[in-house]
Design an enzyme around this catalytic site. Structure first.
Site, PDB file in Angstrom:
ATOM      1  N   LYS A  56      47.870  11.909  33.822  1.00  0.00           N
ATOM      2  CA  LYS A  56      48.979  11.195  33.181  1.00  0.00           C
ATOM      3  C   LYS A  56      50.080  11.017  34.217  1.00  0.00           C
ATOM      4  O   LYS A  56      50.558  11.990  34.806  1.00  0.00           O
ATOM      5  CB  LYS A  56      49.486  12.011  31.999  1.00  0.00           C
TER       6      LYS A  56
ATOM      7  N   LYS B 217      49.564  18.579  28.079  1.00  0.00           N
ATOM      8  CA  LYS B 217      50.749  18.872  28.891  1.00  0.00           C
ATOM      9  C   LYS B 217      50.608  20.247  29.523  1.00  0.00           C
ATOM     10  O   LYS B 217      50.351  21.222  28.830  1.00  0.00           O
ATOM     11  CB  LYS B 217      52.002  18.868  27.993  1.00  0.00           C
TER      12      LYS B 217
ATOM     13  N   LEU C  95      51.155   9.006  22.931  1.00  0.00           N
ATOM     14  CA  LEU C  95      50.082   9.979  22.724  1.00  0.00           C
ATOM     15  C   LEU C  95      50.619  11.271  22.125  1.00  0.00           C
ATOM     16  O   LEU C  95      51.742  11.680  22.405  1.00  0.00           O
ATOM     17  CB  LEU C  95      49.403  10.311  24.062  1.00  0.00           C
TER      18      LEU C  95
ATOM     19  N   ASP D 215      64.285  17.880  30.291  1.00  0.00           N
ATOM     20  CA  ASP D 215      62.973  18.055  29.649  1.00  0.00           C
ATOM     21  C   ASP D 215      62.931  19.332  28.817  1.00  0.00           C
ATOM     22  O   ASP D 215      62.336  19.370  27.746  1.00  0.00           O
ATOM     23  CB  ASP D 215      61.853  18.115  30.699  1.00  0.00           C
TER      24      ASP D 215
HETATM   25  S1  IVH Z   1      46.566   6.012  28.124  1.00  0.00           S
HETATM   26  C1  IVH Z   1      46.282   4.373  23.791  1.00  0.00           C
HETATM   27  N1  IVH Z   1      46.665   6.944  30.546  1.00  0.00           N
HETATM   28  O1  IVH Z   1      51.834   8.069  28.790  1.00  0.00           O
HETATM   29  C2  IVH Z   1      46.406   5.161  25.020  1.00  0.00           C
HETATM   30  N2  IVH Z   1      48.694   6.661  29.397  1.00  0.00           N
HETATM   31  O2  IVH Z   1      52.485   9.404  26.186  1.00  0.00           O
HETATM   32  C3  IVH Z   1      47.311   4.584  26.008  1.00  0.00           C
HETATM   33  N3  IVH Z   1      50.677   7.277  30.708  1.00  0.00           N
HETATM   34  O3  IVH Z   1      52.128   5.232  26.756  1.00  0.00           O
HETATM   35  C4  IVH Z   1      47.798   5.521  27.019  1.00  0.00           C
HETATM   36  N4  IVH Z   1      49.604   7.860  32.518  1.00  0.00           N
HETATM   37  O4  IVH Z   1      52.977   5.156  29.252  1.00  0.00           O
HETATM   38  C5  IVH Z   1      47.369   6.592  29.470  1.00  0.00           C
HETATM   39  N5  IVH Z   1      46.583   7.728  32.708  1.00  0.00           N
HETATM   40  C6  IVH Z   1      47.292   7.391  31.638  1.00  0.00           C
HETATM   41  C7  IVH Z   1      48.700   7.473  31.610  1.00  0.00           C
HETATM   42  C8  IVH Z   1      49.371   7.104  30.463  1.00  0.00           C
HETATM   43  C9  IVH Z   1      50.790   7.725  31.946  1.00  0.00           C
HETATM   44  C10 IVH Z   1      51.812   7.082  29.779  1.00  0.00           C
HETATM   45  C11 IVH Z   1      51.757   5.771  29.065  1.00  0.00           C
HETATM   46  C12 IVH Z   1      51.575   6.138  27.609  1.00  0.00           C
HETATM   47  C13 IVH Z   1      52.217   7.474  27.586  1.00  0.00           C
HETATM   48  C14 IVH Z   1      51.723   8.296  26.409  1.00  0.00           C
END
Ligand code: IVH
Length: 672
Positions: free
Chosen positions: A116, A319, A84, A38
């Site tokens: 997340k 982040k 995102l 990372d």
């Molecule tokens: S929302 C259009 N909520 O993070 C918005 N994503 O970097 C859709 N992820 O593609 C994403 N936890 O794979 C959302 N609570 C959460 C999440 C989450 C993990 C992942 C997901 C997304 C990525 C974005």
């Protein structure tokens, strides 16, 4: 040559990231920690965000998902799976909202926040309420059909629950997107069993979840404790889902898991407090997280704001600051502490670790350098011990330059301190300058500070300094500003008048010229002329303390040894404390900007000039208040091109936006 150095760096990082990513994703057998991976990845992302011209389509940062294994059918997502944009601090969040406000003025947003999850994204499709397909994210458009594997996940219902008022989700197509994770407790339990069975432990939940879902044998998948947690709900008619919170509530009612920590706020303050709260509590969550997600709650507004690249405008991933990072050791300098102990200090390309910029770290002693085999040019993993003091954890030997050599502390001591002799007492790890005890050093430094070329405190001569230090009244340079009449008069040497004179003279010196103050600090190799040059270039102690190696080297007349010495001095915590102490005692060095016509204008000359020598040009520039530099820095105003010009300087000037001019133009500027 910043440009070339960066290009090379980017290439190295990409190759290594690809190698580690292949081990991780395809072989399911990482040779390095996730944290290291990372760190390298974020270093690459950081460079690319600063220099977007270096981004190529094959950079690992441009890739969503990972390479496909044979054995799974490809499947197309009905709507693209987005990713995102990352943000790293409150200001980024505020800027994000401002950008949205410009696009959708006069609309008050409600914010939806969630944790997340650090797992792997997957989309579940229910047809008339029945689980019919699961697709990994893949490249966002096309993923792998992992239906049979997902079917084994125990918290994925094969049928949606029927709930009053929500029956329509059981008609037609309902898509639930989310993350496949392994809960921390399940992961630990599994590893405990493996240890008992004499098997190798798995590295971390994310790796294991990703590796498991892409196993070709569903019975193996079923033996892994996977869970699914939803974060998005999609219907053919988007109007059926008005807000993200409604989507979440529906996901629960339909019988799937989701994060119960999700929340809604009607202002940014609420969002910031949510971020603060989870910064403290995130380690207590049942799953691993790498940040938060913040979205505009209203889905109509959300879609209206649209998508840029792969990222929706109406959402960000917050982040939390990485607790470790990789950076390159630019130099190892030696700091001579106030007890005469020589301490090696690694100087880095500045990097953000746990929320603040780190530029150097003590390497403690020669043995430590030897043990970790830290070399100039090495990429190192840096972390903060006790969350405050930067430390070098380890060297990424895969990124070691071919021509690097072991660091020889004794040779470097001779180079940096040719006039001193060092000894390393039996059984000790520290090298000390012979004959330099703290008392001797302190007396010398006060005398120097008070000397004519420095603060010129005439009553503070050798004998008085002896008396003050031996009398226990002064323990560091700044202490002289603490002296009181009552204390000093107690000493044998002093009577009423002499005491008053001394204290007056000292108090009178509280607003020295910056260059004199700098000279007075007694930084090795910083003579009075160098102090003037430094003061003209940096204008304050604070900016000098923050100067990078490149900025120092760009000052005319400052070479490697002086640069090392300055960096070493400012990296010593005792000296940092000393500067603060001066400040708190009201010592305010001043810098008068020369008010010439060329104030704040800096010049670099490359190649030879026809009508004057470089020195003549430099003098003229300085006379007019300008700054003459020997190397281009980010703030260089003009690059003057003479004959036989170095290409690298031109490239560098272009990358910094420095104006490139010829000799005629220089002459005009100097004359006008
Ligand atoms: S929302 C259009 N909520 O993070 C918005 N994503 O970097 C859709 N992820 O593609 C994403 N936890 O794979 C959302 N609570 C959460 C999440 C989450 C993990 C992942 C997901 C997304 C990525 C974005």
């Amino acid at each position: 040559m910043v440009q070339n150095r960066l290009k090379r760096r980017v290439k190295e990082l990409r190759e290594l990231i690809e190698k580690y990513s292949y081990e991780y994703n395809v072989l399911d057998n990482s040779s390095v920690s996730d944290a290291l991976y990372d760190s390298l990845f974020s270093e690459l992302k950081q460079i690319e965000s600063e220099y977007p011209e270096l981004i190529t389509s094959d950079s690992p940062t441009q890739r969503v998902g990972s390479s496909l294994l044979d054995g799974f059918q490809k499947a197309t997502h009905k709507t693209r799976m987005l990713s995102l944009n990352d943000v790293f601090n409150y200001d980024d969040v505020i800027d994000w909202v401002k950008r949205m406000d410009k696009l959708l003025p006069n609309i008050k947003h409600e914010f939806f926040t969630d944790i997340k999850m650090d797992g792997l994204a997957c989309s579940l499709i229910y047809q008339d309420g029945v689980f019919s397909q699961a697709i990994t994210r893949g490249d966002g458009f096309i993923g792998e059909d992992v239906t049979e594997n997902v079917r084994t996940i125990r918290n994925v219902p094969l049928k949606l629950r029927e709930v009053n008022g929500y029956e329509y989700f059981l008609n037609g197509r309902t898509e639930i997107r989310g993350e496949i994770v392994i809960l921390k407790k399940d992961f630990e339990e599994l590893n405990r069993k493996r240890v008992l069975a004499g098997e190798v432990e798995f590295a971390n939940p994310r790796n294991l979840a990703a590796g498991s879902i892409r196993q070709l044998d569903p019975s193996v998948v079923s033996s892994r404790p996977l869970s699914f947690r939803g974060y998005d709900l999609l219907r053919d008619n988007p109007d059926e889902i008005s807000t993200w919170m409604f989507a979440y509530q529906s996901i629960s009612l339909l019988g799937l898991a989701r994060n119960e920590e999700a929340d809604v706020f009607n202002n940014l303050n609420g969002v910031i407090n949510y971020i603060k709260k989870w910064d403290k509590l995130r380690n207590d969550l049942s799953f691993n997280t790498d940040g938060l997600v913040v979205k505009v709650n209203d889905r109509h507004q959300f879609f209206e704001l649209g998508v840029v690249g792969k990222q929706p405008r109406a959402a960000v991933a917050y982040k939390y600051a990485a607790e470790q990072a990789t950076t390159v050791v630019r130099d190892i300098v030696i700091s001579l502490g106030r007890t005469g102990a020589a301490t090696p200090v690694a100087v880095f390309d500045p990097v953000v670790v746990a929320g603040s910029t780190v530029k150097h770290a003590s390497l403690h002693n020669a043995d430590e350098i030897e043990r970790k085999d830290i070399r100039i040019g090495d990429t190192v993993v840096v972390f903060k011990a006790g969350d405050i003091i930067p430390q070098v954890d380890s060297v990424v030997t895969d990124l070691r330059p071919n021509n690097s050599t072991k660091y020889d502390f004794e040779i470097e001591l001779v180079k940096q301190f040719p006039d001193l002799e060092f000894e390393r007492p039996e059984g000790e790890v520290v090298y000390r300058a012979k004959g330099l005890t703290s008392v001797v050093l302190l007396k010398r430094s006060i005398q120097h500070f008070a000397s004519k070329g420095a603060l010129d405190i005439d009553t503070l001569g050798e004998k008085n300094v002896e008396a003050l230090v031996d009398g226990g009244l002064v323990h560091d340079l700044a202490d002289i500003y603490n002296l009181s009449f009552d204390q000093v008069i107690e000493l044998d040497r002093f009577a009423d008048i002499s005491t008053k004179k001394l204290i007056h003279a000292i108090q009178d010196s509280k607003s020295p010229k910056l260059s004199r103050f700098l000279f007075g600090l007694g930084i090795r190799h910083v003579g009075s002329q160098t102090a003037i040059d430094l003061s003209n270039r940096f204008g304050s102690i604070k900016s000098l303390a923050e100067a990078t190696i490149d900025q120092l080297r760009a000052v005319d007349g400052i070479g490697e040894i002086v640069t090392e010495s300055i960096i070493a001095w400012f990296s010593d915590p005792d000296n940092e404390a000393l500067i603060e102490k001066f400040e708190s005692l009201g010592v305010r060095p001043y810098f008068e900007k020369s008010s010439g016509r060329l104030t704040n204008t800096s010049f670099v000359i490359t190649g030879s000039l026809k009508t004057m020598s470089r020195d003549e040009a430099a003098d003229k520039i300085r006379e007019l208040g300008g700054i003459f530099q020997t190397a281009i820095a980010k703030d260089t105003t003009y690059l003057v091109i003479g004959e036989k010009v170095g290409k690298s300087k031109i490239e560098k000037a272009q990358s910094y936006g420095t104006e490139i001019i010829d000799e005629d133009r220089l002459i005009k500027i100097l004359k006008s």
